[in-house]
Design a protein around this motif. Structure first.
Motif, short mmCIF file in Angstrom:
data_model
loop_
_atom_site.label_atom_id
_atom_site.label_comp_id
_atom_site.label_asym_id
_atom_site.label_seq_id
_atom_site.Cartn_x
_atom_site.Cartn_y
_atom_site.Cartn_z
N TRP A 98 -67.42 96.94 -135.71
CA TRP A 98 -67.64 98.57 -135.85
C TRP A 98 -66.38 99.26 -136.00
O TRP A 98 -66.58 100.28 -136.76
N ARG A 102 -68.19 100.12 -139.42
CA ARG A 102 -68.97 101.25 -138.96
C ARG A 102 -70.39 100.84 -138.86
O ARG A 102 -71.25 101.86 -139.27
N GLN A 103 -70.76 99.54 -138.65
CA GLN A 103 -72.29 99.00 -138.59
C GLN A 103 -72.13 97.87 -137.55
O GLN A 103 -71.22 97.15 -137.24
N ASP A 104 -73.32 97.73 -137.23
CA ASP A 104 -73.49 96.69 -136.12
C ASP A 104 -74.19 95.51 -136.64
O ASP A 104 -74.36 94.54 -135.98
#
Length: 166
Positions: A98, A102-104
């Motif tokens: 993250w 900035r993504q899962d």
């Protein structure tokens, strides 16, 4: 030994949900799946211990068959510690992913796709093996063989032995 049916159903549901969540691309869902699998495994170990008995403390008045086996509880405690460590590790990976992207979700890797499309190659099975594999040098029989020192054919004496007259 009798088995508690409710415990088995709960364990099966936990295993099914855990496996479904592990197959997702979201790291948070993978973490939840691992936690469900760990709890299902704890229930499995608990169900193998049988019904609850007396505490495994020795007294002269209690028969040995009435004691509870402490091994499942020890295994469950070990499993809880291991699942806690795995959860902490996955939380670290999720946080780092993250913070960096900035993504899962896990993205496809182009190199992995290229390797997956490549046919398998086994160096031992697919290599060209010379017919003559002995350690001793073979004297070339013909002038053509002398021109090609790396020729991989059998010596001419092998042809004369065919036919079974030897």
């Amino acid at each position: 030994m009798s088995i508690n049916l409710t415990l088995l159903i709960v364990m099966g549901v936990l295993y099914a949900c855990g496996i479904y969540l592990i197959l997702e691309r979201s790291l948070t869902r993978v973490l939840l799946g691992l936690m469900l699998l760990a709890n299902a495994t704890n229930l499995l170990i608990l169900s193998t211990g049988g019904y609850a008995g007396l505490a495994p403390l020795f007294t002269k008045d209690t028969a040995p068959g009435e004691y509870n086996d402490p091994l499942p509880q020890a295994l469950i405690l070990t499993s809880i510690v291991i699942s806690f460590a795995v959860t902490a590790f996955m939380l670290g990976i999720i946080y780092r992913t993250w913070a960096l992207a900035r993504q899962d979700e896990i993205q496809d890797d182009i190199e992995d796709r290229r390797v997956a499309r490549t046919p398998s190659f086994d160096a031992e099975d697919d290599a060209i093996v010379p017919l003559e594999t002995s350690e001793f040098a073979i004297t070339p029989a013909s002038p053509e063989d002398r021109a090609r020192p790396d020729a991989t054919e059998t010596p001419n004496t092998a042809r004369s032995q065919e036919g079974g007259s030897a």
